[in-house]
Design an enzyme around this catalytic site. Structure first.
Site, mmCIF file in Angstrom:
data_model
loop_
_atom_site.group_PDB
_atom_site.id
_atom_site.type_symbol
_atom_site.label_atom_id
_atom_site.label_comp_id
_atom_site.label_asym_id
_atom_site.label_seq_id
_atom_site.Cartn_x
_atom_site.Cartn_y
_atom_site.Cartn_z
ATOM 1 N N ARG A 234 5.698 -9.597 -34.819
ATOM 2 C CA ARG A 234 5.926 -8.204 -34.432
ATOM 3 C C ARG A 234 5.350 -8.030 -33.022
ATOM 4 O O ARG A 234 4.303 -8.607 -32.699
ATOM 5 C CB ARG A 234 5.224 -7.227 -35.389
ATOM 6 C CG ARG A 234 5.922 -7.047 -36.726
ATOM 7 C CD ARG A 234 7.254 -6.289 -36.612
ATOM 8 N NE ARG A 234 7.918 -6.110 -37.898
ATOM 9 C CZ ARG A 234 8.853 -6.918 -38.398
ATOM 10 N NH1 ARG A 234 9.221 -7.990 -37.731
ATOM 11 N NH2 ARG A 234 9.416 -6.652 -39.568
ATOM 12 N N ASP A 258 10.809 -12.706 -29.556
ATOM 13 C CA ASP A 258 11.918 -12.129 -30.302
ATOM 14 C C ASP A 258 11.597 -10.675 -30.647
ATOM 15 O O ASP A 258 12.425 -9.976 -31.217
ATOM 16 C CB ASP A 258 12.157 -12.926 -31.591
ATOM 17 C CG ASP A 258 13.390 -12.445 -32.342
ATOM 18 O OD1 ASP A 258 14.469 -12.391 -31.705
ATOM 19 O OD2 ASP A 258 13.279 -12.079 -33.528
ATOM 20 N N GLU A 263 9.989 -2.086 -28.849
ATOM 21 C CA GLU A 263 11.391 -2.487 -28.990
ATOM 22 C C GLU A 263 12.283 -1.410 -29.603
ATOM 23 O O GLU A 263 13.492 -1.415 -29.411
ATOM 24 C CB GLU A 263 11.518 -3.777 -29.812
ATOM 25 C CG GLU A 263 11.161 -3.612 -31.290
ATOM 26 C CD GLU A 263 11.280 -4.926 -32.063
ATOM 27 O OE1 GLU A 263 10.807 -5.956 -31.567
ATOM 28 O OE2 GLU A 263 11.839 -4.894 -33.172
ATOM 29 N N HIS A 295 15.129 -9.297 -31.332
ATOM 30 C CA HIS A 295 14.813 -9.286 -32.769
ATOM 31 C C HIS A 295 15.982 -9.866 -33.592
ATOM 32 O O HIS A 295 16.491 -9.213 -34.494
ATOM 33 C CB HIS A 295 14.487 -7.859 -33.238
ATOM 34 C CG HIS A 295 13.573 -7.837 -34.437
ATOM 35 N ND1 HIS A 295 12.536 -6.953 -34.580
ATOM 36 C CD2 HIS A 295 13.548 -8.621 -35.551
ATOM 37 C CE1 HIS A 295 11.923 -7.174 -35.728
ATOM 38 N NE2 HIS A 295 12.517 -8.185 -36.333
HETATM 39 P P1 NAD Z 1 3.957 -13.779 -45.224
HETATM 40 O O1 NAD Z 1 3.374 -12.550 -45.824
HETATM 41 O O2 NAD Z 1 4.538 -14.826 -46.124
HETATM 42 O O3 NAD Z 1 2.886 -14.501 -44.288
HETATM 43 C C1 NAD Z 1 2.052 -13.836 -43.406
HETATM 44 C C2 NAD Z 1 0.802 -14.674 -43.260
HETATM 45 O O4 NAD Z 1 -0.009 -14.066 -42.247
HETATM 46 C C3 NAD Z 1 -0.024 -14.745 -44.541
HETATM 47 O O5 NAD Z 1 -0.350 -16.084 -44.838
HETATM 48 C C4 NAD Z 1 -1.256 -13.908 -44.203
HETATM 49 O O6 NAD Z 1 -2.429 -14.355 -44.877
HETATM 50 C C5 NAD Z 1 -1.355 -14.134 -42.709
HETATM 51 N N1 NAD Z 1 -2.211 -13.160 -42.054
HETATM 52 C C6 NAD Z 1 -2.423 -11.854 -42.377
HETATM 53 N N2 NAD Z 1 -3.328 -11.320 -41.534
HETATM 54 C C7 NAD Z 1 -3.680 -12.293 -40.672
HETATM 55 C C8 NAD Z 1 -4.590 -12.361 -39.590
HETATM 56 N N3 NAD Z 1 -5.343 -11.296 -39.255
HETATM 57 N N4 NAD Z 1 -4.698 -13.522 -38.916
HETATM 58 C C9 NAD Z 1 -3.971 -14.611 -39.276
HETATM 59 N N5 NAD Z 1 -3.110 -14.610 -40.314
HETATM 60 C C10 NAD Z 1 -2.967 -13.475 -40.993
HETATM 61 O O7 NAD Z 1 5.037 -13.263 -44.187
HETATM 62 P P2 NAD Z 1 6.250 -14.078 -43.558
HETATM 63 O O8 NAD Z 1 7.459 -13.883 -44.381
HETATM 64 O O9 NAD Z 1 5.799 -15.444 -43.222
HETATM 65 O O10 NAD Z 1 6.482 -13.220 -42.221
HETATM 66 C C11 NAD Z 1 5.508 -13.187 -41.190
HETATM 67 C C12 NAD Z 1 5.845 -12.060 -40.248
HETATM 68 O O11 NAD Z 1 7.054 -12.378 -39.555
HETATM 69 C C13 NAD Z 1 6.192 -10.727 -40.953
HETATM 70 O O12 NAD Z 1 5.020 -9.969 -41.208
HETATM 71 C C14 NAD Z 1 7.102 -10.032 -39.997
HETATM 72 O O13 NAD Z 1 6.346 -9.182 -39.179
HETATM 73 C C15 NAD Z 1 7.677 -11.173 -39.157
HETATM 74 N N6 NAD Z 1 9.131 -11.302 -39.330
HETATM 75 C C16 NAD Z 1 9.902 -11.296 -38.225
HETATM 76 C C17 NAD Z 1 11.276 -11.427 -38.338
HETATM 77 C C18 NAD Z 1 12.169 -11.472 -37.128
HETATM 78 O O14 NAD Z 1 13.388 -11.355 -37.271
HETATM 79 N N7 NAD Z 1 11.629 -11.649 -35.946
HETATM 80 C C19 NAD Z 1 11.853 -11.531 -39.606
HETATM 81 C C20 NAD Z 1 11.015 -11.554 -40.725
HETATM 82 C C21 NAD Z 1 9.654 -11.431 -40.587
#
Ligand code: NAD
Length: 341
Positions: A234, A258, A263, A295
């Site tokens: 994000r 991305d 955004e 995105h």
């Molecule tokens: P997920 O919940 O499976 O994994 C997130 C990980 O981040 C977890 O392991 C969590 O423990 C860790 N985390 C939380 N707080 C943290 C911190 N302070 N420091 C380090 N690690 C921390 O989520 P995911 O499915 O892997 O997605 C990750 C992120 O990707 C989502 O939160 C979303 O914002 C983003 N995303 C972006 C797109 C895109 O199109 N660009 C699409 C989907 C998700």
């Protein structure tokens, strides 16, 4: 059940229709985003389907609740665009699509790395203009480089596996360590070691108060000179002005984004005939060593289909038996996430 779906783009219409074929919900698809002005359009709809562009702030949620909305069905994994406390207060259930394709996002992060490293974005324009010089296009072998991953959840772990496949050493930081990641050869270290030892850093954590502007002047200062920074998580995880300072001083060697903190005013629409009013974004777009995609990391056929299918499943389950009928992993509970943040 009557459903109002906001921010529905052309590409999503037919996929949502297909997913809803058997369930037969009465879905009104709006191109408009959800905000204070458009919230009233959902009056009398028990379910509202949102995308990450929509802004379900406290005021919007109050308007939705007054109109009879009881379910926010998010067509995304992230839920930072929803005021969870306000939803809980209003008695509105929030459901999301926790996993639709971690591969889509992880593979896009890799696409950004390969583009920046081998400068294909520049090579394509050059060869179109019959400039076949190689000056300025030199990359580096990924093999043997150190990649730092912040957040080893579903996407982060797929990303780690791909980078290990390239022959990289993978360091990671997460507040919860994954055995699966450790087994594949990921080494968990503290954030400082991620910053100081990585040639490439990929952000794969959610945006929350702890990760907001995690990548600031201080963090960038600790990174290797010439580091490549990739953000598919994000926008708010990076302090963009600090990143611009890092790019200007050449401390950041290249950056692939991305997502961008502001955004919402720019992405997902065609602004090619307009003047961009956001000076920070405009400056960011001028760097030859910055690649920005709007995105689109999630945007694969598989992911869009999974998002539509799970959203309809969440709505159907709620219709059948309320919040308890929705798969527990799909429910976003204020008490869990607001307390954690
Ligand atoms: P997920 O919940 O499976 O994994 C997130 C990980 O981040 C977890 O392991 C969590 O423990 C860790 N985390 C939380 N707080 C943290 C911190 N302070 N420091 C380090 N690690 C921390 O989520 P995911 O499915 O892997 O997605 C990750 C992120 O990707 C989502 O939160 C979303 O914002 C983003 N995303 C972006 C797109 C895109 O199109 N660009 C699409 C989907 C998700």
């Amino acid at each position: 059940m009557r459903v109002v779906a906001y921010s529905v783009r052309k590409y999503e219409e037919s996929v949502l229709e297909e997913a809803n074929r058997e369930a037969g919900h009465d879905i009104e698809m709006l191109e408009a985003s959800l905000n204070e002005t458009t919230a009233a359009l959902a009056a009398d709809a028990p379910a509202v389907a949102l995308f990450s562009l929509d802004d379900a702030n406290a005021q919007v949620i109050r308007t939705l609740a007054e109109g009879g909305t009881r379910l926010l069905a998010l067509r995304s994994a992230g839920f930072n665009h929803v005021d969870l406390e306000a939803a809980a207060e209003a008695g509105i259930t929030v459901a999301r699509v926790p996993a639709y394709s971690p591969y889509a996002v992880a593979e896009h992060a890799v696409a950004l790395i390969l583009t920046l490293n081998r400068k294909t974005h520049r090579a394509i324009t050059r060869t179109r203009e019959q400039n076949f010089s190689l000056d300025g296009l030199m990359g580096f072998d990924l093999h043997g480089k150190t990649v730092g991953v912040i957040g080893t959840g579903k996407i982060g772990r797929v990303f780690c596996r791909i980078m290990l496949g390239f022959g990289c050493r993978v360091l990671a930081f997460d507040i919860v360590q994954s055995d699966e990641a450790k087994k594949m050869g990921v080494e968990y270290v503290n954030l400082d070691r991620v910053y100081t030892e990585s040639d490439i850093i990929s952000l794969n954590c959610p945006l929350n108060p702890k990760t907001h502007h995690l990548i600031n002047d201080d963090a960038i200062g600790k990174m290797k000179r010439g580091v490549m920074l990739i953000n598919t998580s994000r926008g708010g995880v990076i302090d963009t002005k600090a990143a611009i300072r890092g790019l200007k001083s050449r401390h950041i060697g290249s950056m692939g984004l991305d997502v961008y903190e502001e955004e919402g005013d720019i992405f997902f629409r065609d602004l090619s005939e307009q003047v961009i009013q956001d000076d920070v974004f405009a400056r960011l777009s001028t760097f030859p060593n910055v690649v920005i995609t709007a995105h689109q990391a999630f945007f694969t056929k598989e992911a869009i289909t999974n998002i539509a299918d799970t959203t309809i499943e969440n709505i159907s389950a709620f219709d059948r038996g309320g919040a308890e009928a929705i798969a527990s992993d799909n429910i976003v509970r204020a008490e869990e996430h607001v307390a954690k943040a």
